[in-house]
Design a protein around this motif. Structure first.
Motif, PDB file in Angstrom:
ATOM      1  N   ASP A   1       0.855  -1.183   0.000  1.00  0.00           N
ATOM      2  CA  ASP A   1       0.000   0.000   0.000  1.00  0.00           C
ATOM      3  C   ASP A   1       0.894   1.237   0.000  1.00  0.00           C
ATOM      4  O   ASP A   1       1.649   1.465   0.942  1.00  0.00           O
ATOM      5  CB  ASP A   1      -0.883  -0.018   1.245  1.00  0.00           C
ATOM      6  CG  ASP A   1      -1.852   1.135   1.327  1.00  0.00           C
ATOM      7  OD1 ASP A   1      -1.764   2.068   0.506  1.00  0.00           O
ATOM      8  OD2 ASP A   1      -2.706   1.111   2.230  1.00  0.00           O
ATOM      9  N   SER A   2       0.803   2.038  -1.066  1.00  0.00           N
ATOM     10  CA  SER A   2       1.618   3.252  -1.135  1.00  0.00           C
ATOM     11  C   SER A   2       0.803   4.502  -0.816  1.00  0.00           C
ATOM     12  O   SER A   2       1.274   5.617  -1.001  1.00  0.00           O
ATOM     13  CB  SER A   2       2.285   3.375  -2.513  1.00  0.00           C
ATOM     14  OG  SER A   2       1.317   3.432  -3.530  1.00  0.00           O
ATOM     15  N   GLY A   3      -0.428   4.315  -0.328  1.00  0.00           N
ATOM     16  CA  GLY A   3      -1.266   5.435   0.087  1.00  0.00           C
ATOM     17  C   GLY A   3      -2.153   5.954  -1.026  1.00  0.00           C
ATOM     18  O   GLY A   3      -1.897   5.742  -2.205  1.00  0.00           O
ATOM     19  N   GLY A   4      -3.214   6.620  -0.652  1.00  0.00           N
ATOM     20  CA  GLY A   4      -4.125   7.232  -1.613  1.00  0.00           C
ATOM     21  C   GLY A   4      -4.797   6.243  -2.544  1.00  0.00           C
ATOM     22  O   GLY A   4      -5.158   6.597  -3.664  1.00  0.00           O
ATOM     23  N   GLY A   5      -4.952   4.995  -2.103  1.00  0.00           N
ATOM     24  CA  GLY A   5      -5.578   3.985  -2.942  1.00  0.00           C
ATOM     25  C   GLY A   5      -4.650   3.423  -4.011  1.00  0.00           C
ATOM     26  O   GLY A   5      -5.102   2.748  -4.921  1.00  0.00           O
ATOM     27  N   ARG A   6      -3.372   3.703  -3.900  1.00  0.00           N
ATOM     28  CA  ARG A   6      -2.405   3.225  -4.890  1.00  0.00           C
ATOM     29  C   ARG A   6      -1.481   2.184  -4.267  1.00  0.00           C
ATOM     30  O   ARG A   6      -1.309   2.133  -3.065  1.00  0.00           O
ATOM     31  CB  ARG A   6      -1.609   4.393  -5.447  1.00  0.00           C
ATOM     32  CG  ARG A   6      -2.496   5.273  -6.316  1.00  0.00           C
ATOM     33  CD  ARG A   6      -1.785   6.527  -6.771  1.00  0.00           C
ATOM     34  NE  ARG A   6      -2.640   7.358  -7.592  1.00  0.00           N
ATOM     35  CZ  ARG A   6      -3.632   8.115  -7.142  1.00  0.00           C
ATOM     36  NH1 ARG A   6      -3.914   8.134  -5.858  1.00  0.00           N
ATOM     37  NH2 ARG A   6      -4.355   8.843  -7.956  1.00  0.00           N
ATOM     38  N   GLU A   7      -0.892   1.360  -5.149  1.00  0.00           N
ATOM     39  CA  GLU A   7      -0.039   0.279  -4.686  1.00  0.00           C
ATOM     40  C   GLU A   7       1.274   0.249  -5.467  1.00  0.00           C
ATOM     41  O   GLU A   7       1.356   0.731  -6.590  1.00  0.00           O
ATOM     42  CB  GLU A   7      -0.741  -1.067  -4.877  1.00  0.00           C
ATOM     43  CG  GLU A   7      -2.026  -1.179  -4.092  1.00  0.00           C
ATOM     44  CD  GLU A   7      -2.823  -2.424  -4.412  1.00  0.00           C
ATOM     45  OE1 GLU A   7      -3.564  -2.870  -3.521  1.00  0.00           O
ATOM     46  OE2 GLU A   7      -2.719  -2.952  -5.535  1.00  0.00           O
ATOM     47  N   ILE A   8       2.274  -0.345  -4.838  1.00  0.00           N
ATOM     48  CA  ILE A   8       3.530  -0.690  -5.501  1.00  0.00           C
ATOM     49  C   ILE A   8       3.571  -2.211  -5.526  1.00  0.00           C
ATOM     50  O   ILE A   8       3.377  -2.857  -4.499  1.00  0.00           O
ATOM     51  CB  ILE A   8       4.745  -0.134  -4.742  1.00  0.00           C
ATOM     52  CG1 ILE A   8       4.764   1.393  -4.808  1.00  0.00           C
ATOM     53  CG2 ILE A   8       6.044  -0.713  -5.313  1.00  0.00           C
ATOM     54  CD1 ILE A   8       5.869   2.037  -4.000  1.00  0.00           C
TER      55      ILE A   8
END
Length: 106
Positions: A41-48
């Protein structure tokens, strides 16, 4: 826009070191993990996604929630790949003008 930008996929020369850096040093929370890949989880609903399928490149950007037929038709002038199934989703790849891989996912 074709879907929403949700993930950055990074091919790993040394998966264990990359996982330790992003998960342990940067403190990103594990969302899912498998053999030689991890989604963080990279925050703001985004992923790495480390170790994810980048289409052969070092890095790729992913847009999800797209109408694949409409997106592929609109992107036809830049030679998108065929739509393929990957796990529980369908996707295709396209390259931006600098040759970076962009995934469009349903």
């Amino acid at each position: 826009m074709f879907g929403e930008f949700t993930a950055t996929l990074i091919k790993c020369a040394n998966f264990e070191e990359m996982r330790a850096f992003y998960r342990d040093r940067l403190g990103l929370r594990t969302v899912k993990e498998g053999e030689n890949w991890i989604t963080l989880d990279s925050g703001g609903g985004r992923e790495i996604v480390l170790g994810g399928d980048t289409g052969g490149d070092t890095m790729a950007l992913a847009f999800t929630g797209a109408d694949l037929a409409r997106a592929r038709e609109a992107l036809a002038p830049v030679d998108p790949s065929e739509i393929e199934q990957h796990d529980a989703m369908h996707r295709f790849f396209v390259r931006d003008p600098d040759g970076n891989t962009v995934l469009i996912i349903d």
